[in-house]
Design a protein around this motif. Structure first.
Motif, PDB file in Angstrom:
ATOM      1  N   SER A   6     -49.636 -34.766   9.347  1.00 22.43           N
ATOM      2  CA  SER A   6     -48.872 -35.486   8.330  1.00 22.43           C
ATOM      3  C   SER A   6     -49.691 -36.610   7.715  1.00 22.43           C
ATOM      4  CB  SER A   6     -47.613 -36.087   8.950  1.00 22.43           C
ATOM      5  OG  SER A   6     -46.745 -35.069   9.385  1.00 22.43           O
ATOM      6  N   LEU A   7     -49.603 -36.710   6.426  1.00 21.47           N
ATOM      7  CA  LEU A   7     -50.190 -37.821   5.679  1.00 21.47           C
ATOM      8  C   LEU A   7     -48.988 -38.534   5.066  1.00 21.47           C
ATOM      9  CD1 LEU A   7     -52.744 -39.246   4.760  1.00 21.47           C
ATOM     10  CD2 LEU A   7     -52.903 -37.644   2.866  1.00 21.47           C
ATOM     11  N   ASP A   8     -48.385 -39.425   5.877  1.00 22.48           N
ATOM     12  CA  ASP A   8     -47.123 -40.033   5.487  1.00 22.48           C
ATOM     13  C   ASP A   8     -47.058 -41.486   5.941  1.00 22.48           C
ATOM     14  OD1 ASP A   8     -46.711 -39.837   8.228  1.00 22.48           O
ATOM     15  OD2 ASP A   8     -45.126 -38.347   8.077  1.00 22.48           O
ATOM     16  N   PHE A   9     -45.918 -42.091   5.727  1.00 25.21           N
ATOM     17  CA  PHE A   9     -45.695 -43.495   6.049  1.00 25.21           C
ATOM     18  C   PHE A   9     -46.116 -43.829   7.476  1.00 25.21           C
ATOM     19  CE2 PHE A   9     -42.975 -46.878   7.713  1.00 25.21           C
ATOM     20  CZ  PHE A   9     -43.248 -47.889   6.810  1.00 25.21           C
ATOM     21  N   ASN A  10     -45.858 -42.936   8.391  1.00 26.94           N
ATOM     22  CA  ASN A  10     -46.151 -43.192   9.800  1.00 26.94           C
ATOM     23  C   ASN A  10     -47.623 -43.071  10.159  1.00 26.94           C
ATOM     24  OD1 ASN A  10     -43.409 -43.648  10.544  1.00 26.94           O
ATOM     25  ND2 ASN A  10     -43.073 -41.451  10.441  1.00 26.94           N
ATOM     26  N   SER A  11     -48.423 -42.436   9.330  1.00 23.41           N
ATOM     27  CA  SER A  11     -49.827 -42.207   9.677  1.00 23.41           C
ATOM     28  C   SER A  11     -50.841 -42.961   8.825  1.00 23.41           C
ATOM     29  CB  SER A  11     -50.138 -40.710   9.602  1.00 23.41           C
ATOM     30  OG  SER A  11     -50.015 -40.243   8.286  1.00 23.41           O
ATOM     31  N   VAL A  12     -50.452 -43.419   7.648  1.00 21.62           N
ATOM     32  CA  VAL A  12     -51.462 -43.958   6.734  1.00 21.62           C
ATOM     33  C   VAL A  12     -52.103 -45.255   7.208  1.00 21.62           C
ATOM     34  CG1 VAL A  12     -50.668 -42.766   4.672  1.00 21.62           C
ATOM     35  CG2 VAL A  12     -49.758 -45.019   5.200  1.00 21.62           C
ATOM     36  N   GLU A  13     -51.375 -46.103   7.891  1.00 22.85           N
ATOM     37  CA  GLU A  13     -51.983 -47.349   8.363  1.00 22.85           C
ATOM     38  C   GLU A  13     -53.127 -47.057   9.336  1.00 22.85           C
ATOM     39  OE1 GLU A  13     -50.904 -51.644  10.376  1.00 22.85           O
ATOM     40  OE2 GLU A  13     -49.316 -50.178  10.146  1.00 22.85           O
ATOM     41  N   ARG A  14     -52.904 -46.159  10.249  1.00 21.94           N
ATOM     42  CA  ARG A  14     -53.958 -45.758  11.201  1.00 21.94           C
ATOM     43  C   ARG A  14     -55.108 -45.078  10.473  1.00 21.94           C
ATOM     44  NH1 ARG A  14     -54.672 -40.843  13.013  1.00 21.94           N
ATOM     45  NH2 ARG A  14     -52.557 -40.220  12.494  1.00 21.94           N
ATOM     46  N   LEU A  15     -54.778 -44.196   9.538  1.00 21.74           N
ATOM     47  CA  LEU A  15     -55.809 -43.455   8.816  1.00 21.74           C
ATOM     48  C   LEU A  15     -56.626 -44.340   7.886  1.00 21.74           C
ATOM     49  CD1 LEU A  15     -53.771 -40.242   7.958  1.00 21.74           C
ATOM     50  CD2 LEU A  15     -55.588 -40.473   9.654  1.00 21.74           C
ATOM     51  N   TRP A  16     -56.018 -45.394   7.355  1.00 27.07           N
ATOM     52  CA  TRP A  16     -56.738 -46.272   6.432  1.00 27.07           C
ATOM     53  C   TRP A  16     -57.982 -46.859   7.105  1.00 27.07           C
ATOM     54  CZ3 TRP A  16     -57.110 -46.651   1.493  1.00 27.07           C
ATOM     55  CH2 TRP A  16     -57.746 -47.752   0.929  1.00 27.07           C
ATOM     56  N   LYS A  17     -57.873 -47.184   8.370  1.00 31.53           N
ATOM     57  CA  LYS A  17     -59.003 -47.747   9.111  1.00 31.53           C
ATOM     58  C   LYS A  17     -60.153 -46.755   9.238  1.00 31.53           C
ATOM     59  CE  LYS A  17     -55.768 -50.631  11.581  1.00 31.53           C
ATOM     60  NZ  LYS A  17     -55.000 -50.782  12.800  1.00 31.53           N
ATOM     61  N   GLU A  18     -59.836 -45.463   9.153  1.00 37.20           N
ATOM     62  CA  GLU A  18     -60.835 -44.405   9.307  1.00 37.20           C
ATOM     63  C   GLU A  18     -61.210 -43.742   7.981  1.00 37.20           C
ATOM     64  OE1 GLU A  18     -59.694 -41.609  12.422  1.00 37.20           O
ATOM     65  OE2 GLU A  18     -58.197 -43.055  13.068  1.00 37.20           O
ATOM     66  N   ARG A  19     -60.774 -44.297   6.877  1.00 32.78           N
ATOM     67  CA  ARG A  19     -60.925 -43.633   5.577  1.00 32.78           C
ATOM     68  C   ARG A  19     -62.366 -43.309   5.225  1.00 32.78           C
ATOM     69  NH1 ARG A  19     -60.163 -48.903   4.847  1.00 32.78           N
ATOM     70  NH2 ARG A  19     -61.338 -50.054   3.271  1.00 32.78           N
ATOM     71  N   LYS A  20     -63.308 -44.121   5.609  1.00 32.86           N
ATOM     72  CA  LYS A  20     -64.708 -43.851   5.264  1.00 32.86           C
ATOM     73  C   LYS A  20     -65.202 -42.561   5.904  1.00 32.86           C
ATOM     74  CE  LYS A  20     -65.882 -48.531   4.176  1.00 32.86           C
ATOM     75  NZ  LYS A  20     -66.643 -49.719   4.475  1.00 32.86           N
ATOM     76  N   SER A  21     -64.718 -42.259   7.092  1.00 33.02           N
ATOM     77  CA  SER A  21     -65.143 -41.016   7.737  1.00 33.02           C
ATOM     78  C   SER A  21     -64.452 -39.797   7.125  1.00 33.02           C
ATOM     79  CB  SER A  21     -64.900 -41.070   9.243  1.00 33.02           C
ATOM     80  OG  SER A  21     -63.540 -41.263   9.533  1.00 33.02           O
ATOM     81  N   PHE A  22     -63.251 -39.981   6.586  1.00 34.74           N
ATOM     82  CA  PHE A  22     -62.543 -38.869   5.951  1.00 34.74           C
ATOM     83  C   PHE A  22     -63.117 -38.531   4.583  1.00 34.74           C
ATOM     84  CE2 PHE A  22     -58.966 -40.239   8.744  1.00 34.74           C
ATOM     85  CZ  PHE A  22     -58.856 -39.063   9.458  1.00 34.74           C
ATOM     86  N   PHE A  23     -63.508 -39.552   3.833  1.00 29.95           N
ATOM     87  CA  PHE A  23     -63.903 -39.358   2.446  1.00 29.95           C
ATOM     88  C   PHE A  23     -65.361 -39.738   2.191  1.00 29.95           C
ATOM     89  CE2 PHE A  23     -59.322 -40.884   1.934  1.00 29.95           C
ATOM     90  CZ  PHE A  23     -58.803 -39.616   2.094  1.00 29.95           C
ATOM     91  N   ALA A  24     -66.205 -39.642   3.193  1.00 26.87           N
ATOM     92  CA  ALA A  24     -67.601 -40.061   3.072  1.00 26.87           C
ATOM     93  C   ALA A  24     -68.317 -39.389   1.912  1.00 26.87           C
ATOM     94  CB  ALA A  24     -68.337 -39.799   4.375  1.00 26.87           C
ATOM     95  N   ASP A  25     -67.981 -38.159   1.645  1.00 29.94           N
ATOM     96  CA  ASP A  25     -68.640 -37.415   0.571  1.00 29.94           C
ATOM     97  C   ASP A  25     -67.804 -37.360  -0.714  1.00 29.94           C
ATOM     98  OD1 ASP A  25     -66.649 -35.822   1.557  1.00 29.94           O
ATOM     99  OD2 ASP A  25     -67.926 -34.097   1.969  1.00 29.94           O
ATOM    100  N   GLY A  26     -66.749 -38.175  -0.786  1.00 24.52           N
ATOM    101  CA  GLY A  26     -65.903 -38.188  -1.979  1.00 24.52           C
ATOM    102  C   GLY A  26     -64.968 -37.005  -2.075  1.00 24.52           C
ATOM    103  N   VAL A  27     -64.745 -36.337  -0.931  1.00 23.81           N
ATOM    104  CA  VAL A  27     -63.891 -35.153  -0.890  1.00 23.81           C
ATOM    105  C   VAL A  27     -62.781 -35.359   0.140  1.00 23.81           C
ATOM    106  CG1 VAL A  27     -63.800 -32.686  -0.354  1.00 23.81           C
ATOM    107  CG2 VAL A  27     -65.780 -33.626  -1.544  1.00 23.81           C
ATOM    108  N   ALA A  28     -61.569 -35.019  -0.242  1.00 25.34           N
ATOM    109  CA  ALA A  28     -60.433 -35.028   0.677  1.00 25.34           C
ATOM    110  C   ALA A  28     -59.972 -33.591   0.864  1.00 25.34           C
ATOM    111  CB  ALA A  28     -59.299 -35.883   0.122  1.00 25.34           C
ATOM    112  N   ASP A  29     -60.263 -33.028   2.027  1.00 26.91           N
ATOM    113  CA  ASP A  29     -59.824 -31.666   2.332  1.00 26.91           C
ATOM    114  C   ASP A  29     -58.432 -31.751   2.953  1.00 26.91           C
ATOM    115  OD1 ASP A  29     -59.356 -29.095   3.189  1.00 26.91           O
ATOM    116  OD2 ASP A  29     -61.253 -28.889   4.250  1.00 26.91           O
ATOM    117  N   LEU A  30     -57.436 -31.308   2.212  1.00 24.74           N
ATOM    118  CA  LEU A  30     -56.050 -31.376   2.669  1.00 24.74           C
ATOM    119  C   LEU A  30     -55.529 -30.029   3.158  1.00 24.74           C
ATOM    120  CD1 LEU A  30     -54.452 -33.710  -0.052  1.00 24.74           C
ATOM    121  CD2 LEU A  30     -55.671 -34.331   2.048  1.00 24.74           C
ATOM    122  N   SER A  31     -56.416 -29.103   3.421  1.00 24.13           N
ATOM    123  CA  SER A  31     -55.986 -27.761   3.832  1.00 24.13           C
ATOM    124  C   SER A  31     -55.206 -27.757   5.142  1.00 24.13           C
ATOM    125  CB  SER A  31     -57.182 -26.816   3.926  1.00 24.13           C
ATOM    126  OG  SER A  31     -58.116 -27.287   4.871  1.00 24.13           O
TER     127      SER A  31
END
Length: 83
Positions: A6-31
């Motif tokens: 889930s990419l929702d209210f409950n997960s985004v705060e935790r994920l924000w801290k890790e955003r550089k590792s998710f989008f390092a190449d400017g790509v968001a794979d949501l598959s």
């Protein structure tokens, strides 16, 4: 690193801290994202606004595309839909 679950209210705060590792190449794979809400779209919008190029979003769930269109933020993304 790939987003999943889930990419929702409950997960985004935790994920924000890790955003550089998710989008390092400017790509968001949501598959592997099975749920996304307005907080998830805001997460993608904020990341995109921090950079000088559009975030490439690949394989987004249909609800992500609908929310991006609803909030009129399509210009921030390069969307490659699921086939």
């Amino acid at each position: 690193m790939k987003l999943n679950g889930s990419l929702d209210f409950n997960s985004v705060e935790r994920l924000w801290k890790e955003r550089k590792s998710f989008f390092a190449d400017g790509v968001a794979d949501l598959s592997s994202v099975d749920k996304i809400d307005s907080a998830g779209i805001s997460f993608l919008v904020l990341w995109s606004k921090e950079h000088e190029y559009r975030l490439k979003v690949i394989n987004p769930p249909a609800e992500a595309i609908n929310l991006i269109r609803l909030f009129k933020v399509s210009e921030l993304f390069e969307i490659n839909e699921r086939t």
